[in-house]
Design a protein around this motif. Structure first.
Motif, PDB file in Angstrom:
ATOM      1  N   HIS A 133       0.703  -1.078  -0.141  1.00  0.00           N
ATOM      2  CA  HIS A 133       0.167   0.128   0.026  1.00  0.00           C
ATOM      3  C   HIS A 133       0.892   1.231  -0.122  1.00  0.00           C
ATOM      4  O   HIS A 133       0.494   2.077  -0.821  1.00  0.00           O
ATOM      5  N   ILE A 134       2.041   1.266   1.001  1.00  0.00           N
ATOM      6  CA  ILE A 134       2.684   2.248   0.969  1.00  0.00           C
ATOM      7  C   ILE A 134       3.543   2.846  -0.317  1.00  0.00           C
ATOM      8  O   ILE A 134       3.824   3.792  -0.755  1.00  0.00           O
ATOM      9  N   TRP A 135       4.181   1.567  -0.780  1.00  0.00           N
ATOM     10  CA  TRP A 135       4.947   1.701  -2.219  1.00  0.00           C
ATOM     11  C   TRP A 135       4.049   2.082  -3.333  1.00  0.00           C
ATOM     12  O   TRP A 135       4.485   2.911  -4.167  1.00  0.00           O
ATOM     13  N   ARG A 136       2.971   1.617  -3.437  1.00  0.00           N
ATOM     14  CA  ARG A 136       1.955   2.081  -4.390  1.00  0.00           C
ATOM     15  C   ARG A 136       1.600   3.448  -4.462  1.00  0.00           C
ATOM     16  O   ARG A 136       1.725   4.448  -5.341  1.00  0.00           O
ATOM     17  N   ALA A 137       1.421   3.934  -2.999  1.00  0.00           N
ATOM     18  CA  ALA A 137       0.987   5.381  -3.050  1.00  0.00           C
ATOM     19  C   ALA A 137       2.045   6.244  -2.977  1.00  0.00           C
ATOM     20  O   ALA A 137       2.152   7.407  -3.796  1.00  0.00           O
ATOM     21  N   GLU A 165      -2.452  -6.998  -4.685  1.00  0.00           N
ATOM     22  CA  GLU A 165      -1.737  -8.135  -4.511  1.00  0.00           C
ATOM     23  C   GLU A 165      -0.493  -8.489  -5.260  1.00  0.00           C
ATOM     24  O   GLU A 165       0.536  -9.422  -5.059  1.00  0.00           O
ATOM     25  N   LEU A 166      -0.547  -7.886  -6.463  1.00  0.00           N
ATOM     26  CA  LEU A 166       0.563  -7.912  -7.342  1.00  0.00           C
ATOM     27  C   LEU A 166       2.009  -7.229  -6.415  1.00  0.00           C
ATOM     28  O   LEU A 166       2.940  -8.161  -6.396  1.00  0.00           O
ATOM     29  N   ALA A 167       1.847  -6.135  -5.864  1.00  0.00           N
ATOM     30  CA  ALA A 167       2.794  -5.622  -5.139  1.00  0.00           C
ATOM     31  C   ALA A 167       3.106  -6.376  -3.963  1.00  0.00           C
ATOM     32  O   ALA A 167       4.265  -6.524  -3.447  1.00  0.00           O
ATOM     33  N   ALA A 168       2.144  -6.835  -3.152  1.00  0.00           N
ATOM     34  CA  ALA A 168       2.122  -7.683  -2.026  1.00  0.00           C
ATOM     35  C   ALA A 168       2.933  -9.034  -2.342  1.00  0.00           C
ATOM     36  O   ALA A 168       3.837  -9.390  -1.693  1.00  0.00           O
ATOM     37  N   LEU A 182       1.483   0.233 -10.488  1.00  0.00           N
ATOM     38  CA  LEU A 182       0.338   0.933 -10.411  1.00  0.00           C
ATOM     39  C   LEU A 182      -0.833   0.585 -11.056  1.00  0.00           C
ATOM     40  O   LEU A 182      -1.948   0.691 -10.929  1.00  0.00           O
ATOM     41  N   GLY A 183      -0.673  -0.152 -12.372  1.00  0.00           N
ATOM     42  CA  GLY A 183      -1.729  -0.884 -13.211  1.00  0.00           C
ATOM     43  C   GLY A 183      -2.019  -2.024 -12.786  1.00  0.00           C
ATOM     44  O   GLY A 183      -3.502  -2.329 -12.908  1.00  0.00           O
TER      45      GLY A 183
END
Length: 442
Positions: free
Chosen positions: A267-271, A327-330, A322-323
């Motif tokens: 969540h933090i990384w994407r934001a 769950e992809l980032a996690a 971002l696209g």
């Protein structure tokens, strides 16, 4: 984040040295990458009785307990020495530096509640010693400096630890032990540190050290540091649970669930990547300073005193990050963390030993999000005899663009506080990001 041409709100009233007996330990390979980081700074704010004698009594009791703690955690009382073969060791008993100061125009609530106030940030930088001091200065300076500052209604305890000597786990082991000794007359903490660094690594590495921090910074190919701002965002327990549930919602049956850290980290990384306005092809990296005690074979206990952390990296184009769904980032974080096993730890150590390097912050890359500290550290249990701290914060050191420190929420209810440093424009966009702020209140 000092503001130029303004008088300092803190007045130093005394400085002295507290020292135990002589001892020596050789720094392990795990320790050496941090020699060109800066002293790790922590600030704890306490409410204390308003009686005139409260501050000197508290300082006297805490200083006596500090002397007891340094007899047990003796590396913090020495100095870094470069021995004949170029390896680094800690030896001597010169002691820790203790500073007394006054800021009686500042209240605890001004600092504990003023996370986003520029003035609060300015004052806090005067409450922690050794701002801008690189760890290689440990050849000439104390490895631990403590500043006791009298506030209008309390006490600020600012600490600066030489990061080449210990990591976060050892830092909070020391802090909790010091507080324990302050509350009791036992003379020894309940959990003793383990000082044998050969348990982690016995290879001796020669380092060619620069003459000064300034000399090292001039070798940074990316030039001077950027102007940054720091903010704290608080994630209540319910919000943490919601972020974790969203990340895990699309997992197929039987898949390994994402941890709280992996979900919140994603969540933090994407934001932050949104706030930076990264293009689809821009690579963004996420780094976590992972504790390797349990990853080693055989594992080492939490009481091992020193550095046993390594930065675990994963990277991806911003467009994919971002696209794609959360769950992809996690999943990227989970994969990188799971793969950093004993073999991976040893490979990293061997690579460093074969080609020792003096690091710069910019080595992490221009679009990095890096996470240090941990909400598992029991920072709010550090009670010197007058209750839990009202707030725990980091100082200004080691805050490069995208650096995140995670702490348990100050309410003790399972929430998580995120302390973040970013360039001003990106921070403003993050604070205006509705998707981020609907889950994190600043």
């Amino acid at each position: 984040m000092a503001v130029e041409n303004q008088p300092a709100p803190v007045t130093v009233t005394a400085t002295r040295t507290v020292a135990p007996a002589t001892n020596r330990c050789t720094l392990a390979t795990f320790d050496l990458p941090y020699i060109t980081f800066y002293y790790n700074q922590k600030l704890l704010l306490y409410r204390t009785p308003a009686a005139a004698a409260a501050f000197p009594d508290a300082v006297a009791r805490m200083t006596a307990a500090l002397a007891d703690a340094l007899r047990v955690f003796y590396p913090l009382a020495g100095r870094i020495r470069q021995v004949a073969d170029g390896a680094l060791a800690v030896e001597g008993h010169e002691g820790a530096e203790v500073v007394e100061a006054e800021a009686e125009g500042v209240s605890v609530v001004d600092l504990a509640e003023g996370d986003c106030a520029e003035e609060a940030e300015r004052v806090m930088q005067h409450l922690v010693p050794y701002t801008g001091v690189m760890n290689l200065e440990g050849l000439r300076r104390p490895l631990l400096a403590v500043q006791f500052t009298k506030l209008k209604d309390g006490l600020a305890v600012g600490c600066a630890f030489n990061h080449a000597v210990l990591d976060g786990t050892s830092t909070w082991h020391f802090m909790s032990s010091w507080a324990e000794l302050c509350r009791s007359a036992s003379g020894a903490p309940s959990v003793l540190p383990i000082h044998d660094r050969s348990l982690a690594r016995s290879v001796r590495v020669r380092l060619d050290l620069p003459a000064s921090a300034e000399a090292h910074e001039k070798t940074d190919p990316n030039g001077p540091k950027k102007v940054l701002v720091a903010r704290v965002f608080s994630f209540p327990e319910a919000t943490v649970g919601r972020i974790k549930a969203v990340a895990n919602a699309a997992l197929p049956p039987g898949a390994k669930p994402f941890s709280t850290f992996q979900s919140l980290g994603a969540h933090i990384w994407r934001a932050i990547s949104r706030a930076r306005g990264l293009g689809p092809s821009d690579i963004t990296a996420f780094a976590v300073f992972a504790d390797c005690r349990s990853r080693l074979n055989p594992p080492l206990p939490a009481a091992y005193f020193g550095n046993l952390i390594q930065a675990v990296f994963t990277g991806v184009p911003a467009g994919m990050l971002l696209g794609g769904p959360p769950e992809l980032a996690a999943g990227l974080l989970q994969k990188a963390i799971d793969e950093h096993d004993a073999a991976a730890v040893n490979r990293r150590l061997e690579e460093y030993e074969a080609a020792p390097k003096l690091f710069h912050y910019s080595d992490a890359g221009p679009n990095c999000v890096a996470v240090g500290s941990s909400p598992r550290f029991k920072v709010y249990d550090v009670d010197f005899g007058f209750g839990r701290p009202e707030r725990v914060r980091s100082g200004g050191n080691n805050k490069f663009d995208g650096m995140v420190y995670l702490y348990p929420g100050r309410g003790g209810d399972g929430g998580i506080d995120m302390e973040l440093a970013l360039q001003p424009e990106a921070m403003q966009k993050l604070e205006e990001d509705g998707n981020f702020l609907q889950q994190a209140a600043a």
